[in-house]
Design an enzyme around this catalytic site. Structure first.
Site, short mmCIF file in Angstrom:
data_model
loop_
_atom_site.label_atom_id
_atom_site.label_comp_id
_atom_site.label_asym_id
_atom_site.label_seq_id
_atom_site.Cartn_x
_atom_site.Cartn_y
_atom_site.Cartn_z
N GLN A 9 14.00 -35.41 8.60
CA GLN A 9 14.56 -36.05 9.67
C GLN A 9 13.00 -36.71 10.20
O GLN A 9 12.32 -36.85 9.34
CB GLN A 9 15.02 -34.49 10.45
CG GLN A 9 15.65 -34.25 11.66
CD GLN A 9 16.00 -33.19 12.03
OE1 GLN A 9 15.90 -32.51 11.37
NE2 GLN A 9 16.22 -32.87 13.28
N LEU A 89 14.55 -31.20 5.36
CA LEU A 89 15.55 -31.97 4.58
C LEU A 89 16.46 -32.34 3.02
O LEU A 89 17.43 -32.06 2.36
CB LEU A 89 16.95 -32.52 5.62
CG LEU A 89 18.04 -33.24 5.73
CD1 LEU A 89 19.04 -32.12 5.82
CD2 LEU A 89 17.89 -34.55 6.79
N ARG A 113 22.79 -25.79 7.99
CA ARG A 113 21.70 -26.38 8.37
C ARG A 113 21.00 -26.89 9.54
O ARG A 113 20.40 -26.10 10.41
CB ARG A 113 20.80 -26.54 7.46
CG ARG A 113 19.58 -26.65 7.15
CD ARG A 113 18.97 -27.54 6.21
NE ARG A 113 17.06 -27.48 6.44
CZ ARG A 113 16.88 -28.06 6.61
NH1 ARG A 113 16.68 -28.80 7.32
NH2 ARG A 113 15.33 -28.35 6.29
#
Length: 294
Positions: A9, A89, A113
């Site tokens: 992210q 991620l 998630r």
């Protein structure tokens, strides 16, 4: 050995993935399938959305995953990983790229998630902060000494750059103390919550159920997982490490050091941005770092 690394992210940007969509039939097909799986047009947000729209966790995480995984698929025979790793991620992107998860299952897990993390953030006001210029041990000791609230080391990004995570007041207090101890900077990050801390436990429980019901295959090459920072090739171990990831620190520095120690010489970042290439140069300048391109 050739190592492929996948961003997390924060790597998103408006227009991401559009070149893939326009220049590859396979990419177009995968993006359209993603729209169907997610139940909304993520391609619209990726290709023409604003930075604010892209920042929504439910969009950001699938968008980065899609950019990374589709680029890896489009590279075809040129994509021959001997080791992989992903930052937070990005670990899910890495697991699709090395055959542990199918594209469809990987995307469903990323979506779950993202939604679970978003919910956990809304339930408990929390934050993260970047600490620059201190030894890891000093940051760890300082966090452990904060008596009220939760604050822990969350992302070991590179030597001298560690992200802490927890309750807002506890993180602020830790930043004050770390500044007094000589941190070059200790600043709050514009994130929605305390990722990779015990405050993500509700999200971990929710994601664990989804992971347990997903098929994990044996990988085609070792994956260096965030929680273990060593080569993992056993599907069951990969699964349990992935479940632990949401509340455990991202040992990125240690992952890269282990990959280099195990023979990694050429590191290729697959996905949007160049964040990991920048970190690579701060972790080990003896190896090459570049971005994947068509």
């Amino acid at each position: 050995m050739k190592a492929y690394i996948f961003p997390g992210q924060g790597a998103q940007f408006p227009g991401m993935g559009l070149d893939l969509y326009e220049n590859s039939d396979l990419a177009k097909e995968m993006f359209e399938k993603a729209n169907d799986i997610l139940g909304f047009s993520i391609t619209d947000v990726m290709f023409t959305g604003t930075p604010e729209e892209l920042k929504e966790t439910k969009v950001t995480q699938p968008a980065i995953f899609l950019h990374s995984v589709i680029l890896a698929k489009v590279l075809g025979d040129d994509f021959q990983p001997e080791m992989v790793a992903g930052h937070s991620l990005g670990e899910l992107s890495a697991l699709v790229a090395n055959g542990v998860l199918s594209f469809e299952d990987g995307l469903r897990l990323v979506s779950k998630r993202a939604l679970a993390m978003q919910k956990a953030c809304e339930d408990v006001p929390s934050t993260m902060a970047a600490v620059l210029g201190l030894e890891d041990a000093v940051v760890e000791e300082t966090c452990a000494a904060i008596e009220e609230g939760v604050v822990v080391a969350a992302n070991y990004n590179c030597p001298g750059q560690l992200v802490i995570s927890g309750d807002i007041e506890a993180v602020k207090k830790a930043c004050e103390v770390l500044t007094e101890k000589g941190a070059r900077r200790a600043l709050l990050l514009p994130v929605g919550g305390a990722f990779h801390s015990p405050l993500m436990e509700p999200a971990r429980e929710e994601l664990a159920a989804a992971i347990e019901n997903t098929t994990f295959n044996e990988p085609v090459c070792p994956v260096y997982q965030n929680v273990a920072a060593m080569a993992i090739t056993d599907a069951a171990t990969i699964k349990s490490n992935l479940i632990a990831q949401l509340t455990a620190p991202v040992k990125w520095t240690q992952c890269i050091q282990a990959m280099v120690a195990d023979g990694g010489t050429e590191f290729i970042e697959v996905g949007p941005g160049k964040v990991l290439q920048g970190l690579m140069r701060k972790i080990d300048r003896s190896v090459t770092a570049s971005g994947a391109s068509l």
